[in-house]
Design a protein around this motif. Structure first.
Motif, PDB file in Angstrom:
ATOM      1  N   LYS A  97       0.835  -1.196   0.000  1.00 45.30           N
ATOM      2  CA  LYS A  97       0.000   0.000   0.000  1.00 45.30           C
ATOM      3  C   LYS A  97       0.874   1.250   0.000  1.00 45.30           C
ATOM      4  CE  LYS A  97      -3.867  -2.328   0.350  1.00 45.30           C
ATOM      5  NZ  LYS A  97      -4.865  -2.385  -0.735  1.00 45.30           N
ATOM      6  N   LYS A  98       0.372   2.321  -0.639  1.00 46.76           N
ATOM      7  CA  LYS A  98       1.090   3.585  -0.725  1.00 46.76           C
ATOM      8  C   LYS A  98       0.421   4.636   0.153  1.00 46.76           C
ATOM      9  CE  LYS A  98       3.926   1.933  -3.811  1.00 46.76           C
ATOM     10  NZ  LYS A  98       5.319   1.625  -3.429  1.00 46.76           N
ATOM     11  N   PHE A  99       1.245   5.477   0.776  1.00 45.35           N
ATOM     12  CA  PHE A  99       0.717   6.524   1.654  1.00 45.35           C
ATOM     13  C   PHE A  99       0.030   7.612   0.844  1.00 45.35           C
ATOM     14  CE2 PHE A  99       1.284  10.753   3.514  1.00 45.35           C
ATOM     15  CZ  PHE A  99       0.547  10.592   4.679  1.00 45.35           C
ATOM     16  N   SER A 100      -1.089   8.072   1.344  1.00 46.47           N
ATOM     17  CA  SER A 100      -1.822   9.203   0.762  1.00 46.47           C
ATOM     18  C   SER A 100      -2.381  10.030   1.901  1.00 46.47           C
ATOM     19  CB  SER A 100      -2.969   8.713  -0.126  1.00 46.47           C
ATOM     20  OG  SER A 100      -3.898   9.759  -0.373  1.00 46.47           O
ATOM     21  N   VAL A 101      -1.999  11.309   1.967  1.00 45.16           N
ATOM     22  CA  VAL A 101      -2.496  12.170   3.034  1.00 45.16           C
ATOM     23  C   VAL A 101      -4.013  12.339   2.925  1.00 45.16           C
ATOM     24  CG1 VAL A 101      -2.138  14.341   1.772  1.00 45.16           C
ATOM     25  CG2 VAL A 101      -2.080  14.310   4.309  1.00 45.16           C
ATOM     26  N   PHE A 102      -4.537  12.309   1.696  1.00 47.60           N
ATOM     27  CA  PHE A 102      -5.984  12.412   1.500  1.00 47.60           C
ATOM     28  C   PHE A 102      -6.701  11.217   2.126  1.00 47.60           C
ATOM     29  CE2 PHE A 102      -9.714  11.246  -1.085  1.00 47.60           C
ATOM     30  CZ  PHE A 102     -10.517  12.359  -0.821  1.00 47.60           C
ATOM     31  N   ILE A 103      -6.180  10.019   1.857  1.00 46.92           N
ATOM     32  CA  ILE A 103      -6.771   8.798   2.433  1.00 46.92           C
ATOM     33  C   ILE A 103      -6.638   8.808   3.947  1.00 46.92           C
ATOM     34  CG2 ILE A 103      -6.571   6.294   2.569  1.00 46.92           C
ATOM     35  CD1 ILE A 103      -7.894   7.240   0.018  1.00 46.92           C
ATOM     36  N   GLN A 104      -5.493   9.290   4.445  1.00 45.74           N
ATOM     37  CA  GLN A 104      -5.268   9.340   5.894  1.00 45.74           C
ATOM     38  C   GLN A 104      -6.350  10.159   6.588  1.00 45.74           C
ATOM     39  OE1 GLN A 104      -1.788  11.555   7.179  1.00 45.74           O
ATOM     40  NE2 GLN A 104      -1.555  10.253   8.988  1.00 45.74           N
ATOM     41  N   TYR A 105      -6.603  11.342   6.094  1.00 47.94           N
ATOM     42  CA  TYR A 105      -7.595  12.213   6.742  1.00 47.94           C
ATOM     43  C   TYR A 105      -9.020  11.747   6.469  1.00 47.94           C
ATOM     44  CZ  TYR A 105      -4.219  15.561   8.478  1.00 47.94           C
ATOM     45  OH  TYR A 105      -3.200  16.159   9.187  1.00 47.94           O
ATOM     46  N   LEU A 106      -9.262  11.216   5.272  1.00 49.61           N
ATOM     47  CA  LEU A 106     -10.594  10.735   4.950  1.00 49.61           C
ATOM     48  C   LEU A 106     -10.977   9.553   5.844  1.00 49.61           C
ATOM     49  CD1 LEU A 106     -13.084  10.851   3.057  1.00 49.61           C
ATOM     50  CD2 LEU A 106     -11.902   9.212   1.581  1.00 49.61           C
ATOM     51  N   LYS A 107     -10.071   8.589   5.961  1.00 48.71           N
ATOM     52  CA  LYS A 107     -10.370   7.401   6.765  1.00 48.71           C
ATOM     53  C   LYS A 107     -10.446   7.733   8.253  1.00 48.71           C
ATOM     54  CE  LYS A 107      -9.382   3.589   3.780  1.00 48.71           C
ATOM     55  NZ  LYS A 107      -9.167   2.141   3.793  1.00 48.71           N
ATOM     56  N   SER A 108      -9.615   8.666   8.702  1.00 45.76           N
ATOM     57  CA  SER A 108      -9.663   9.078  10.105  1.00 45.76           C
ATOM     58  C   SER A 108     -11.002   9.746  10.419  1.00 45.76           C
ATOM     59  CB  SER A 108      -8.516  10.038  10.422  1.00 45.76           C
ATOM     60  OG  SER A 108      -7.264   9.400  10.256  1.00 45.76           O
ATOM     61  N   ALA A 109     -11.432  10.642   9.531  1.00 42.04           N
ATOM     62  CA  ALA A 109     -12.712  11.329   9.741  1.00 42.04           C
ATOM     63  C   ALA A 109     -13.874  10.355   9.708  1.00 42.04           C
ATOM     64  CB  ALA A 109     -12.903  12.410   8.674  1.00 42.04           C
ATOM     65  N   PHE A 110     -13.826   9.404   8.777  1.00 38.57           N
ATOM     66  CA  PHE A 110     -14.918   8.432   8.688  1.00 38.57           C
ATOM     67  C   PHE A 110     -14.949   7.530   9.913  1.00 38.57           C
ATOM     68  CE2 PHE A 110     -16.743   4.314   7.406  1.00 38.57           C
ATOM     69  CZ  PHE A 110     -18.021   4.758   7.112  1.00 38.57           C
ATOM     70  N   LYS A 111     -13.759   7.185  10.465  1.00 39.41           N
ATOM     71  CA  LYS A 111     -13.722   6.348  11.659  1.00 39.41           C
ATOM     72  C   LYS A 111     -14.441   7.020  12.815  1.00 39.41           C
ATOM     73  CE  LYS A 111     -12.468   2.774  14.092  1.00 39.41           C
ATOM     74  NZ  LYS A 111     -12.999   1.419  13.801  1.00 39.41           N
ATOM     75  N   PHE A 112     -14.193   8.321  12.993  1.00 40.38           N
ATOM     76  CA  PHE A 112     -14.874   9.034  14.073  1.00 40.38           C
ATOM     77  C   PHE A 112     -16.372   9.080  13.815  1.00 40.38           C
ATOM     78  CE2 PHE A 112     -16.730  12.693  16.133  1.00 40.38           C
ATOM     79  CZ  PHE A 112     -16.262  12.556  17.428  1.00 40.38           C
ATOM     80  N   PHE A 113     -16.763   9.405  12.596  1.00 43.98           N
ATOM     81  CA  PHE A 113     -18.189   9.485  12.251  1.00 43.98           C
ATOM     82  C   PHE A 113     -18.872   8.144  12.478  1.00 43.98           C
ATOM     83  CE2 PHE A 113     -21.619   9.014   9.098  1.00 43.98           C
ATOM     84  CZ  PHE A 113     -22.430  10.074   9.484  1.00 43.98           C
ATOM     85  N   LYS A 114     -18.214   7.067  12.070  1.00 45.32           N
ATOM     86  CA  LYS A 114     -18.796   5.736  12.212  1.00 45.32           C
ATOM     87  C   LYS A 114     -18.940   5.344  13.680  1.00 45.32           C
ATOM     88  CE  LYS A 114     -17.982   0.870  10.998  1.00 45.32           C
ATOM     89  NZ  LYS A 114     -17.057  -0.083  10.323  1.00 45.32           N
ATOM     90  N   THR A 115     -17.870   5.554  14.467  1.00 42.01           N
ATOM     91  CA  THR A 115     -17.893   5.128  15.866  1.00 42.01           C
ATOM     92  C   THR A 115     -18.837   5.978  16.708  1.00 42.01           C
ATOM     93  OG1 THR A 115     -15.583   4.440  15.642  1.00 42.01           O
ATOM     94  CG2 THR A 115     -16.447   4.600  17.873  1.00 42.01           C
ATOM     95  N   TYR A 116     -18.762   7.296  16.536  1.00 45.98           N
ATOM     96  CA  TYR A 116     -19.526   8.196  17.404  1.00 45.98           C
ATOM     97  C   TYR A 116     -20.988   8.332  16.994  1.00 45.98           C
ATOM     98  CZ  TYR A 116     -20.330  12.044  20.648  1.00 45.98           C
ATOM     99  OH  TYR A 116     -20.813  12.826  21.679  1.00 45.98           O
ATOM    100  N   PHE A 117     -21.251   8.312  15.685  1.00 42.47           N
ATOM    101  CA  PHE A 117     -22.620   8.510  15.209  1.00 42.47           C
ATOM    102  C   PHE A 117     -23.273   7.208  14.733  1.00 42.47           C
ATOM    103  CE2 PHE A 117     -20.672  12.733  14.766  1.00 42.47           C
ATOM    104  CZ  PHE A 117     -21.574  13.486  15.507  1.00 42.47           C
ATOM    105  N   LEU A 118     -22.680   6.548  13.727  1.00 43.72           N
ATOM    106  CA  LEU A 118     -23.313   5.346  13.182  1.00 43.72           C
ATOM    107  C   LEU A 118     -23.380   4.216  14.201  1.00 43.72           C
ATOM    108  CD1 LEU A 118     -21.837   5.200   9.557  1.00 43.72           C
ATOM    109  CD2 LEU A 118     -23.976   6.238  10.333  1.00 43.72           C
ATOM    110  N   ARG A 119     -22.335   4.092  15.023  1.00 40.49           N
ATOM    111  CA  ARG A 119     -22.296   3.031  16.034  1.00 40.49           C
ATOM    112  C   ARG A 119     -22.721   3.537  17.412  1.00 40.49           C
ATOM    113  NH1 ARG A 119     -22.816  -1.635  14.608  1.00 40.49           N
ATOM    114  NH2 ARG A 119     -21.196  -2.669  15.822  1.00 40.49           N
ATOM    115  N   LEU A 120     -23.318   4.727  17.426  1.00 38.34           N
ATOM    116  CA  LEU A 120     -24.019   5.273  18.599  1.00 38.34           C
ATOM    117  C   LEU A 120     -23.109   5.536  19.795  1.00 38.34           C
ATOM    118  CD1 LEU A 120     -27.227   2.996  18.485  1.00 38.34           C
ATOM    119  CD2 LEU A 120     -26.830   5.205  17.353  1.00 38.34           C
ATOM    120  N   GLY A 121     -21.872   5.920  19.528  1.00 36.07           N
ATOM    121  CA  GLY A 121     -20.949   6.228  20.608  1.00 36.07           C
ATOM    122  C   GLY A 121     -21.425   7.359  21.499  1.00 36.07           C
TER     123      GLY A 121
END
Length: 257
Positions: A198-222
């Motif tokens: 896999k190759k590093f991408s700053v765009f993917i880094q921030y996108l996946k980090s933001a989605f992780k928070f959204f998923k855990t806190y909102f979609l998974r009812l954190g």
């Protein structure tokens, strides 16, 4: 009632002096206990050695999967109970295990659902609702997948069952220790991604980090877990961010060689 099947209790350790005695107690149903220790600097080994069932194997830590497979290879019995230091078996779960292994038509591997605790407080959401892992299985039918450095995956060549009673998972003793754990997991995951090309991408880094928070806190009812839900969401997001920081470091090191 005791187990009719002989069973090996397995655990990998590093500085688990606060947990090791309780884990050894949970292995009371086992006729041998394999402790694969990565050279603890505390009293983990000394405490474990007091139990006559225990066999200590010192093995330098490379990644979680390799440590687990070392323990599997050392087990004398086909049936193994593999626990982490922060997991506990309830009396109800213990009885369910005994009854299940006494059956003629038992499965080859069993999922344990886990009840998550944050500094002693039970967590009901934040992505923990469906948390489960294989903990009891035949080693002749199972092996940890070699290319997974963290969040180990057990490959099962056989039938699978699920226990009704939950394993208690005291994963977070305090914020700082869990933060360090999440950073460590991220580092290992980044190395894993690098090894997969896999190759590093700053765009993917921030996108996946933001989605992780959204998923855990909102979609998974954190948010329903209050302050602890927010902290868990932030720390799991940090782990994703650190994964890509680790991937970036591995790429830079490879270019310097």
């Amino acid at each position: 009632m005791e187990l009719k099947e002989k069973i090996s209790g397995l655990i990998i350790t590093f500085n688990e002096e606060k947990n090791i005695q309780e884990i050894l107690d949970d292995f009371s149903i086992c006729d041998e206990i394999i402790v694969v220790d990565s050279f603890s600097s505390d009293q983990t080994v000394a405490i474990a050695q007091q139990n006559p069932k225990v066999k200590i194997i010192q093995h330098a830590f490379e990644d979680f999967t390799k440590q687990r497979n070392v323990a599997l290879d050392a087990a004398a019995n086909d049936w193994v109970l593999f626990l982490d230091g922060d997991e506990r078996i309830t009396p109800q779960l213990r009885q369910e295990m005994i009854l299940e292994l006494d059956k003629a038509d038992k499965k080859d591997a069993y999922y344990f659902y886990r009840k998550f605790y944050f500094a002693g407080k039970p967590i009901n959401f934040s992505g923990t609702q469906t948390d489960k892992n294989f903990r009891l299985f035949r080693k002749s039918k199972c092996r940890y997948v070699a290319d997974k450095k963290v969040h180990e995956t057990l490959a099962v060549n056989g039938s699978i069952g699920v226990f009704n009673n939950k394993l208690l998972h005291f994963s977070v003793s305090d914020y700082d220790s869990y933060k360090n754990k999440m950073i460590h997991y991220g580092e290992l995951k980044g190395q894993e991604l690098f090894n997969k090309g896999k190759k590093f991408s700053v765009f993917i880094q921030y996108l996946k980090s933001a989605f992780k928070f959204f998923k855990t806190y909102f979609l998974r009812l954190g948010f329903l877990d209050g302050k602890e839900g927010l902290q868990l969401s932030v720390l799991q997001t940090l782990s994703v961010f650190e994964t890509y920081e680790s991937l970036k470091k591995e790429q830079l090191k490879s270019k310097l060689v």
